[in-house]
Write an enzyme that holds these catalytic residues in place. Structure first.
Site, PDB file in Angstrom:
ATOM      1  N   LYS A  98     -10.152  -6.357  -7.341  1.00  0.00           N
ATOM      2  CA  LYS A  98     -10.851  -5.166  -7.792  1.00  0.00           C
ATOM      3  C   LYS A  98      -9.977  -3.931  -7.673  1.00  0.00           C
ATOM      4  CE  LYS A  98     -15.040  -2.577  -7.090  1.00  0.00           C
ATOM      5  NZ  LYS A  98     -14.373  -1.311  -7.272  1.00  0.00           N
ATOM      6  N   LYS A 128      -3.593 -12.489  -9.300  1.00  0.00           N
ATOM      7  CA  LYS A 128      -4.704 -12.408  -8.339  1.00  0.00           C
ATOM      8  C   LYS A 128      -5.863 -11.576  -8.876  1.00  0.00           C
ATOM      9  CE  LYS A 128      -5.885 -10.522  -3.865  1.00  0.00           C
ATOM     10  NZ  LYS A 128      -5.465  -9.614  -2.808  1.00  0.00           N
ATOM     11  N   LYS A 176       0.842  -1.211   0.000  1.00  0.00           N
ATOM     12  CA  LYS A 176       0.000   0.000   0.000  1.00  0.00           C
ATOM     13  C   LYS A 176       0.873   1.256   0.000  1.00  0.00           C
ATOM     14  CE  LYS A 176      -4.490  -0.945  -0.007  1.00  0.00           C
ATOM     15  NZ  LYS A 176      -4.799  -2.266   0.255  1.00  0.00           N
TER      16      LYS A 176
HETATM   17  P1  TYM Z   1     -10.704  -8.795   1.080  1.00  0.00           P
HETATM   18  O1  TYM Z   1     -11.924  -7.979   1.286  1.00  0.00           O
HETATM   19  O2  TYM Z   1      -9.613  -8.260   0.242  1.00  0.00           O
HETATM   20  O3  TYM Z   1     -11.084 -10.207   0.518  1.00  0.00           O
HETATM   21  C1  TYM Z   1     -12.083 -10.986   1.125  1.00  0.00           C
HETATM   22  C2  TYM Z   1     -11.755 -12.456   1.060  1.00  0.00           C
HETATM   23  O4  TYM Z   1     -11.611 -12.872  -0.299  1.00  0.00           O
HETATM   24  C3  TYM Z   1     -10.341 -13.498  -0.463  1.00  0.00           C
HETATM   25  N1  TYM Z   1      -9.827 -13.174  -1.813  1.00  0.00           N
HETATM   26  C4  TYM Z   1      -9.344 -14.088  -2.649  1.00  0.00           C
HETATM   27  N2  TYM Z   1      -9.192 -15.429  -2.528  1.00  0.00           N
HETATM   28  C5  TYM Z   1      -8.702 -16.078  -3.598  1.00  0.00           C
HETATM   29  N3  TYM Z   1      -8.338 -15.479  -4.757  1.00  0.00           N
HETATM   30  C6  TYM Z   1      -8.470 -14.137  -4.919  1.00  0.00           C
HETATM   31  N4  TYM Z   1      -8.140 -13.570  -6.077  1.00  0.00           N
HETATM   32  C7  TYM Z   1      -8.989 -13.381  -3.830  1.00  0.00           C
HETATM   33  N5  TYM Z   1      -9.253 -12.066  -3.650  1.00  0.00           N
HETATM   34  C8  TYM Z   1      -9.761 -11.966  -2.399  1.00  0.00           C
HETATM   35  C9  TYM Z   1      -9.447 -12.926   0.629  1.00  0.00           C
HETATM   36  O5  TYM Z   1      -8.380 -13.785   0.930  1.00  0.00           O
HETATM   37  C10 TYM Z   1     -10.431 -12.789   1.773  1.00  0.00           C
HETATM   38  O6  TYM Z   1     -10.583 -14.014   2.457  1.00  0.00           O
HETATM   39  N6  TYM Z   1      -8.412  -8.010   5.433  1.00  0.00           N
HETATM   40  C11 TYM Z   1      -9.464  -8.762   4.788  1.00  0.00           C
HETATM   41  C12 TYM Z   1     -10.840  -8.540   5.376  1.00  0.00           C
HETATM   42  C13 TYM Z   1     -10.917  -8.803   6.833  1.00  0.00           C
HETATM   43  C14 TYM Z   1     -10.921 -10.081   7.463  1.00  0.00           C
HETATM   44  C15 TYM Z   1     -11.036  -9.820   8.860  1.00  0.00           C
HETATM   45  C16 TYM Z   1     -10.823 -11.388   7.013  1.00  0.00           C
HETATM   46  C17 TYM Z   1     -11.050  -7.864   7.794  1.00  0.00           C
HETATM   47  N7  TYM Z   1     -11.120  -8.480   9.006  1.00  0.00           N
HETATM   48  C18 TYM Z   1     -11.065 -10.838   9.783  1.00  0.00           C
HETATM   49  C19 TYM Z   1     -10.846 -12.416   7.942  1.00  0.00           C
HETATM   50  C20 TYM Z   1     -10.972 -12.143   9.313  1.00  0.00           C
HETATM   51  C21 TYM Z   1      -9.505  -8.335   3.325  1.00  0.00           C
HETATM   52  O7  TYM Z   1      -9.099  -7.263   2.985  1.00  0.00           O
HETATM   53  O8  TYM Z   1     -10.103  -9.223   2.512  1.00  0.00           O
END
Ligand code: TYM
Length: 331
Positions: free
Chosen positions: A197, A194, A111
């Site tokens: 978005k 990956k 970031k």
């Molecule tokens: P986020 O919002 O970026 O993504 C949500 C979930 O989707 C999974 N993911 C993917 N898995 C496989 N291939 C991909 N291309 C892909 N893109 C996204 C992510 O691994 C995630 O599981 N920090 C977290 C959100 C969060 C969270 C938490 C998760 C906040 N608090 C507590 C678990 C527990 C995030 O930004 O995910």
């Protein structure tokens, strides 16, 4: 019964990466564990979204959750900011998080590289807030995609440090979880490793995309002019098409195109057509439910309200006990 916690940031519609990395596991787990799934709106504030857009995205993620099969009678579904206890635990855990480890976090460094003009404190302590989300319900398992592995390790470190400093075994040490053996990473349509978005809209297929949109996006996916030698190693963009096919198509279909590739007969146009149809077959039932739910604000509000109440019961207990352990209780 085990406790399961996970969340997704409301940065837009959910895509196939979110589904196969996280949501699919949420849905399976709700039948066998005490599940809490939330919409991580505080986390998305690190990038300063417009209020009206954030609000729409929160609603859209709830719709995607429900349409994909999360059941509010089985799982607790809530919005992170509806649970002020998370913010309190975040504050308390911040005392246990060291600057060096936060600065070394890969997602933080990324970031900083991408947005050097917005390196805020929330971004630095992002993994602490994530740990608070998980520990507020004292989770055993956290279903996430591969990209979240380091955040999960940090959550475990903070839990362990809390237990150590306060000489307790209060927090369990949560583990990242996938039903398969390995955590998953779904690639993008743009040749990137990956689907994301925030990196590139064009790399994503959303659960809420209409069939025609999916056809257009997949036909535009990056490919090349084809292999020149049998059994040639696949370039990243081609490997991506095969990985996507592995997620949505039958093993016969996958095998057919593998063979075509290995014998240099593959026509990427045909492969993409098949891939698009297989994605559509998979997303259509979800897409139809999304359209239905969009006009049902009263129902959506009742789901979020009931979820917040249930989450509050669990979270207030944790905060009360943590305060007692630390010694910050009123006299
Ligand atoms: P986020 O919002 O970026 O993504 C949500 C979930 O989707 C999974 N993911 C993917 N898995 C496989 N291939 C991909 N291309 C892909 N893109 C996204 C992510 O691994 C995630 O599981 N920090 C977290 C959100 C969060 C969270 C938490 C998760 C906040 N608090 C507590 C678990 C527990 C995030 O930004 O995910």
């Amino acid at each position: 019964m085990e406790t399961v916690v996970s969340g997704i940031r409301p940065t837009g519609f959910l895509h196939l990466g979110n589904y196969f990395g996280a949501l699919r596991n949420f849905i399976k787990m709700q039948d066998e564990a005490n599940c809490f799934f939330f919409i991580a709106d505080y986390h998305s504030l690190t990038t300063h979204p417009k209020g009206s857009e954030l609000n729409t995205h929160i609603k859209n993620v709830l719709i995607d959750y429900l349409a994909a099969g999360l059941d509010p009678d089985k799982s607790t579904l809530y919005v992170q900011s509806d649970l002020p206890e998370t913010a309190e635990l975040y504050l308390l855990l911040n005392m246990l998080a060291y600057l060096g480890e936060l600065e070394r976090c890969v997602s933080f460094k990324e970031k900083v590289r991408k947005h050097p003009d917005n390196v805020n404190a929330g971004l630095l302590t992002y993994p602490v807030l994530q740990a608070a989300d998980i520990l507020i319900h004292n989770a055993d398992k956290v279903p996430v995609g591969k990209d979240q592995l380091q955040h999960l390790e940090m959550a475990r470190d903070f839990a362990q440090r809390f237990n150590h400093i306060y000489e307790t075994e209060y927090f369990k040490l949560p583990v990242a979880y996938n039903f398969g053996n390995e955590l998953i990473k779904i690639p993008g349509l743009d040749g990137s490793t990956k689907m994301s978005k925030s990196d590139n809209e064009a790399s994503c297929v959303y659960l809420s995309d209409a069939p025609e949109t999916i056809r257009k996006k997949v036909m535009k996916a990056v490919s090349d002019s084809g292999p020149t030698e049998p059994h040639q190693e696949k370039p990243q963009a081609i490997e991506n098409l095969f990985q996507l096919m592995q997620a949505v198509s039958t093993s016969e279909t996958l095998q057919f195109f593998e063979e075509q590739y290995n014998t240099c007969q593959i026509r990427y146009g045909d492969m993409k057509k098949q891939l698009a149809e297989d994605i559509i077959a998979f997303t259509t039932p979800i897409y139809e439910k999304i359209l239905e739910l969009r006009s049902n604000d009263t129902y959506l509000r009742s789901v979020a309200q009931k979820g917040a109440e249930k989450a509050h019961e669990s979270a207030s207990k944790t905060v009360r006990q943590v305060r007692e352990i630390i010694g910050v209780r009123s006299i």
